[in-house]
Design a protein around this motif. Sequence first.
Motif, PDB file in Angstrom:
ATOM      1  N   GLY A  27       0.790  -1.223   0.000  1.00 21.01           N
ATOM      2  CA  GLY A  27       0.000   0.000   0.000  1.00 21.01           C
ATOM      3  C   GLY A  27       0.824   1.276   0.000  1.00 21.01           C
ATOM      4  O   GLY A  27       0.288   2.365  -0.227  1.00 21.01           O
ATOM      5  N   THR A  28       2.140   1.152   0.242  1.00 20.06           N
ATOM      6  CA  THR A  28       3.001   2.334   0.268  1.00 20.06           C
ATOM      7  C   THR A  28       3.185   2.907  -1.144  1.00 20.06           C
ATOM      8  O   THR A  28       3.481   2.175  -2.081  1.00 20.06           O
ATOM      9  N   VAL A  29       2.985   4.215  -1.268  1.00 21.46           N
ATOM     10  CA  VAL A  29       3.233   4.893  -2.543  1.00 21.46           C
ATOM     11  C   VAL A  29       4.704   5.302  -2.571  1.00 21.46           C
ATOM     12  O   VAL A  29       5.135   6.132  -1.778  1.00 21.46           O
ATOM     13  N   ILE A  30       5.485   4.723  -3.473  1.00 20.19           N
ATOM     14  CA  ILE A  30       6.916   5.042  -3.510  1.00 20.19           C
ATOM     15  C   ILE A  30       7.233   6.065  -4.598  1.00 20.19           C
ATOM     16  O   ILE A  30       8.331   6.606  -4.627  1.00 20.19           O
ATOM     17  N   LEU A  31       6.269   6.327  -5.468  1.00 22.99           N
ATOM     18  CA  LEU A  31       6.439   7.354  -6.495  1.00 22.99           C
ATOM     19  C   LEU A  31       5.063   7.825  -6.923  1.00 22.99           C
ATOM     20  O   LEU A  31       4.175   7.015  -7.172  1.00 22.99           O
ATOM     21  N   ILE A  48       5.329  -4.676  -6.947  1.00 23.82           N
ATOM     22  CA  ILE A  48       4.761  -3.334  -6.961  1.00 23.82           C
ATOM     23  C   ILE A  48       3.919  -3.180  -8.221  1.00 23.82           C
ATOM     24  O   ILE A  48       4.081  -3.930  -9.180  1.00 23.82           O
ATOM     25  N   LYS A  49       2.995  -2.228  -8.191  1.00 20.68           N
ATOM     26  CA  LYS A  49       2.152  -1.997  -9.362  1.00 20.68           C
ATOM     27  C   LYS A  49       2.323  -0.563  -9.843  1.00 20.68           C
ATOM     28  O   LYS A  49       2.548   0.354  -9.049  1.00 20.68           O
ATOM     29  N   VAL A  50       2.213  -0.401 -11.151  1.00 22.47           N
ATOM     30  CA  VAL A  50       2.367   0.905 -11.781  1.00 22.47           C
ATOM     31  C   VAL A  50       1.002   1.334 -12.301  1.00 22.47           C
ATOM     32  O   VAL A  50       0.352   0.587 -13.041  1.00 22.47           O
ATOM     33  N   ILE A  51       0.572   2.538 -11.902  1.00 28.04           N
ATOM     34  CA  ILE A  51      -0.789   3.007 -12.145  1.00 28.04           C
ATOM     35  C   ILE A  51      -0.755   4.354 -12.837  1.00 28.04           C
ATOM     36  O   ILE A  51       0.113   5.191 -12.557  1.00 28.04           O
ATOM     37  N   ARG A  52      -1.701   4.571 -13.719  1.00 34.29           N
ATOM     38  CA  ARG A  52      -1.919   5.896 -14.301  1.00 34.29           C
ATOM     39  C   ARG A  52      -3.118   6.519 -13.597  1.00 34.29           C
ATOM     40  O   ARG A  52      -4.167   5.889 -13.485  1.00 34.29           O
ATOM     41  N   THR A  53      -2.952   7.744 -13.109  1.00 36.85           N
ATOM     42  CA  THR A  53      -4.010   8.437 -12.377  1.00 36.85           C
ATOM     43  C   THR A  53      -4.408   9.707 -13.115  1.00 36.85           C
ATOM     44  O   THR A  53      -3.556  10.475 -13.564  1.00 36.85           O
ATOM     45  N   GLU A  54      -5.721   9.932 -13.216  1.00 31.11           N
ATOM     46  CA  GLU A  54      -6.233  11.152 -13.837  1.00 31.11           C
ATOM     47  C   GLU A  54      -6.582  12.187 -12.776  1.00 31.11           C
ATOM     48  O   GLU A  54      -6.672  11.874 -11.579  1.00 31.11           O
ATOM     49  N   GLU A  55      -6.781  13.430 -13.185  1.00 27.61           N
ATOM     50  CA  GLU A  55      -7.061  14.512 -12.241  1.00 27.61           C
ATOM     51  C   GLU A  55      -8.347  14.293 -11.461  1.00 27.61           C
ATOM     52  O   GLU A  55      -8.487  14.765 -10.330  1.00 27.61           O
ATOM     53  N   ASP A  56      -9.310  13.594 -12.062  1.00 26.79           N
ATOM     54  CA  ASP A  56     -10.581  13.357 -11.370  1.00 26.79           C
ATOM     55  C   ASP A  56     -10.496  12.203 -10.378  1.00 26.79           C
ATOM     56  O   ASP A  56     -11.494  11.826  -9.756  1.00 26.79           O
ATOM     57  N   GLY A  57      -9.300  11.630 -10.220  1.00 28.83           N
ATOM     58  CA  GLY A  57      -9.109  10.566  -9.240  1.00 28.83           C
ATOM     59  C   GLY A  57      -9.192   9.157  -9.798  1.00 28.83           C
ATOM     60  O   GLY A  57      -8.879   8.189  -9.108  1.00 28.83           O
ATOM     61  N   ARG A  58      -9.642   9.025 -11.031  1.00 26.66           N
ATOM     62  CA  ARG A  58      -9.731   7.689 -11.617  1.00 26.66           C
ATOM     63  C   ARG A  58      -8.338   7.121 -11.877  1.00 26.66           C
ATOM     64  O   ARG A  58      -7.407   7.850 -12.200  1.00 26.66           O
TER      65      ARG A  58
END
Length: 202
Positions: A27-31, A48-58
């Motif tokens: 659950g730790t955000v390292i970047l 670890i997982k790599v995620i793309r996040t949008e401004e609306d939180g999605r």
Amino acid sequence: MNIYKILDPEFKKEIEGSRDLKLFSAGTVILDINSYINYIPLVVSGSIKVIRTEEDGREILLYYLTPGESCISSILSGLTQDTSKVKVVVEEDAEILMISLQQAKDWLKKYPEWTDFIFGLYQRRFEDLLEVVNAVAFQKVDTRILHLLNQKSQLYKSKELNVTHQQLADELGITREAVSRVLKQIETDGKIQLFRNKITLL
């Protein structure tokens, strides 16, 4: 691509001798998105997982990293002194080698296998991203959910997954209600068994 499978003895000795190894809990955000990159993460254990996040939180899951792998987006952004375009989160408790940018640059000149590793990562992650685009554009939600569950099963080496409907929804970029509805149908089809905060693959 696993770095440990291509190391020559000298390179391996240098990595082990200069390592900055850190432990991170799940659950730790390292970047995070838009942050500057000072170190390149190389997974030693855990995932670890790599995620793309949008401004609306999605959010949407791009790919997982397992032992011997690193984040190509972090490498490219770090070496070009750009900000991160992805969010990197620990999936399961992990040991991560934090490689300084200067060290990463020096290795490009000194060790051809490090360059091969980076190009290999680029190719592998490009293929992963094509799969994500294909899944979002062409696959039904049930296929996407089953694929994600199978990915997690391989990561944890278990058919029993401690995961919530909301977690699946976040990683797939769809609503929790849609995930719950489709999971019920998949259970009816006899492919999974649902419990509270747990899913078993059959």
